[in-house]
Scaffold this motif. Structure first.
Motif, PDB file in Angstrom:
ATOM      1  N   GLY A   1      15.301  53.588  22.103  1.00 25.13           N
ATOM      2  CA  GLY A   1      14.115  53.602  23.303  1.00 25.13           C
ATOM      3  C   GLY A   1      13.347  52.271  23.151  1.00 25.13           C
ATOM      4  O   GLY A   1      12.831  51.786  24.329  1.00 25.13           O
ATOM      5  N   ARG A   2      13.224  51.482  22.088  1.00 26.61           N
ATOM      6  CA  ARG A   2      12.858  50.113  22.327  1.00 26.61           C
ATOM      7  C   ARG A   2      13.738  49.201  22.940  1.00 26.61           C
ATOM      8  O   ARG A   2      13.075  48.315  23.591  1.00 26.61           O
ATOM      9  N   TRP A   3      14.953  49.389  22.957  1.00 25.26           N
ATOM     10  CA  TRP A   3      15.880  48.638  23.512  1.00 25.26           C
ATOM     11  C   TRP A   3      15.707  48.832  25.156  1.00 25.26           C
ATOM     12  O   TRP A   3      15.792  48.012  25.980  1.00 25.26           O
ATOM     13  N   ILE A   4      15.803  50.224  25.414  1.00 22.91           N
ATOM     14  CA  ILE A   4      15.555  50.407  26.892  1.00 22.91           C
ATOM     15  C   ILE A   4      14.368  49.681  27.517  1.00 22.91           C
ATOM     16  O   ILE A   4      14.124  49.343  28.462  1.00 22.91           O
ATOM     17  N   SER A   5      13.020  49.925  26.641  1.00 27.80           N
ATOM     18  CA  SER A   5      11.974  49.317  27.121  1.00 27.80           C
ATOM     19  C   SER A   5      12.099  47.993  27.472  1.00 27.80           C
ATOM     20  O   SER A   5      11.445  47.200  28.278  1.00 27.80           O
ATOM     21  N   ARG A   6      12.684  47.270  26.165  1.00 26.88           N
ATOM     22  CA  ARG A   6      12.604  45.820  26.538  1.00 26.88           C
ATOM     23  C   ARG A   6      13.679  45.513  27.746  1.00 26.88           C
ATOM     24  O   ARG A   6      13.306  44.549  28.482  1.00 26.88           O
ATOM     25  N   ARG A   7      14.633  46.121  27.895  1.00 26.21           N
ATOM     26  CA  ARG A   7      15.570  45.964  29.302  1.00 26.21           C
ATOM     27  C   ARG A   7      14.618  46.324  30.661  1.00 26.21           C
ATOM     28  O   ARG A   7      14.701  45.359  31.340  1.00 26.21           O
ATOM     29  N   ILE A   8      13.914  47.393  30.599  1.00 24.69           N
ATOM     30  CA  ILE A   8      13.040  47.598  31.676  1.00 24.69           C
ATOM     31  C   ILE A   8      11.964  46.417  31.916  1.00 24.69           C
ATOM     32  O   ILE A   8      11.841  45.997  33.213  1.00 24.69           O
TER      33      ILE A   8
END
Length: 279
Positions: free
Chosen positions: A38-45
Motif C-alpha cells: 500500500g505504501r509503494w502504491i501510494s508513492r507511485r500514485i
C-alpha cells in the motif's frame, strides 16, 4: 528480577510467544504485506500525480502541498487497513484517534491557525516562490511556502521566517505580481529656476533612458510649490525586473544634467527676518 531470570518463566514466555505467532503469524505477514504494498502504491500514485500537475503548469508550491496531503491521506488508509488485518477493532481505534486529535488540536491552536492560513495562501495563490512581497511588516523574496511558515530572503540576504497566520491576517503587497511597474520620483528645483527648461531636461532624460517604456507614457509635471523648492513628479514606467536599475540611473543622470545646465536642486532652507526694536 529473579522471577524474570527464572528458567521456567523464560520457557513459559517463549512458549506463549510461539503460540501467539503460530495463531496470528499469517495475519501479521498479510498486514505487513498490505502496509508495504500500500505504501509503494501510494508513492507511485503521488509521483504520477506530481508529474501530471507539473506538466499541466500547476504552481510548484501548490503541487508539492497537494501531493503531500494526498500521500499522507492514502498512507493513513493503508495503516488502518493493515491494523484491521491484525484483527484490531478499527472503530475503537478511530474513536481513540479522534479524541487524541481533539486534545492535540486544542493544545496546538496557534499552530493549527498557521496551518489553515498556509492552506489558504497556497490554494488562493496570493504569491508564489520567487515573488518579492511585503507581508507582516517584512519585505523579501519568497523562498518557500510551508504549511506553518513562509520563508523570505531580504535584499541583504537575511532569512526571515513569517508565521502564515500573520500573513493572512494582514495586508499582502506583491511587488512583482505584474509585469510592469511605475517609478515615482519627486525632483525639486529652485524658485528662481526656469520651469520649462527643467521640464525639458527631465523629458529628454526619461525618453533616452534605457528600460523606460513608451506605453504607458511617462508623466512629468509640476506637482507642488513646496517650502524650499518647486517640485516635479517624474513617473516613467518600466518592466518590474528593471525597476531599480532604471530608478538609480535616472536619479544619477538628473543630478548630473541639472548641474551641467545650471538648474539648482535646493537644500531645505528658511528665511529669518530680524527687526531691531528701538528702545
Amino acid at each position: 528480577m529473579n522471577d524474570i531470570l527464572n528458567p521456567d518463566f523464560i520457557r513459559e514466555l517463549t512458549e506463549n510467544i510461539i503460540t501467539w505467532l503460530s495463531i496470528n503469524g499469517i495475519n501479521i505477514l498479510i498486514a505487513l504485506l498490505v502496509f508495504v504494498v500500500g505504501r509503494w502504491i501510494s508513492r507511485r500514485i503521488v509521483n504520477l500525480m506530481r508529474r501530471g500537475m507539473l506538466r499541466a503548469g500547476v504552481d510548484e508550491t501548490l503541487t508539492s502541498f497537494l501531493c503531500n496531503i494526498t500521500f499522507y491521506a492514502m498512507l493513513a488508509a493503508v495503516i488502518i487497513a493493515a491494523l484491521g488485518q491484525l484483527g484490531l477493532n478499527i472503530t475503537s481505534f478511530l474513536a481513540v484517534l479522534g479524541a487524541a486529535g481533539l486534545a492535540v488540536g486544542l493544545a496546538l491552536k496557534d499552530s493549527l491557525s498557521n496551518f489553515a492560513a498556509g492552506v489558504m495562501i497556497i490554494l488562493l495563490r496570493f504569491f508564489k516562490k520567487g515573488d518579492y512581497v511585503t507581508v507582516a511588516g517584512t519585505s523579501g523574496t519568497v523562498q518557500s511556502i510551508k504549511i506553518f511558515n513562509t520563508f523570505l530572503t531580504t535584499p541583504d540576504n537575511q532569512l526571515v521566517i513569517v508565521p502564515n497566520a500573520s500573513i493572512l491576517g494582514g495586508t499582502i503587497v506583491n511587488v512583482t505580481a505584474n509585469d510592469t511597474r511605475r517609478i515615482d520620483m519627486v525632483v525639486g528645483i529652485g524658485y528662481g529656476d526656469h520651469i520649462p527648461k527643467a521640464k525639458s531636461i527631465l523629458e529628454e532624460l526619461v525618453a533616452s533612458q534605457e528600460g523606460v517604456l513608451a506605453d504607458p507614457a511617462p508623466t512629468i509635471a509640476v506637482s507642488e510649490l513646496a517650502d524650499s523648492s518647486v517640485n516635479f513628479v517624474v513617473r516613467p514606467w518600466c518592466k518590474t525586473s528593471d525597476y531599480w536599475k532604471v530608478r538609480f540611473a535616472l536619479t544619477e543622470k538628473i543630478k548630473m544634467a541639472f548641474d551641467e545646465q545650471g538648474v539648482n536642486i535646493p537644500f531645505p532652507q528658511m528665511d529669518v527676518h530680524l527687526f531691531k526694536e528701538e528702545m
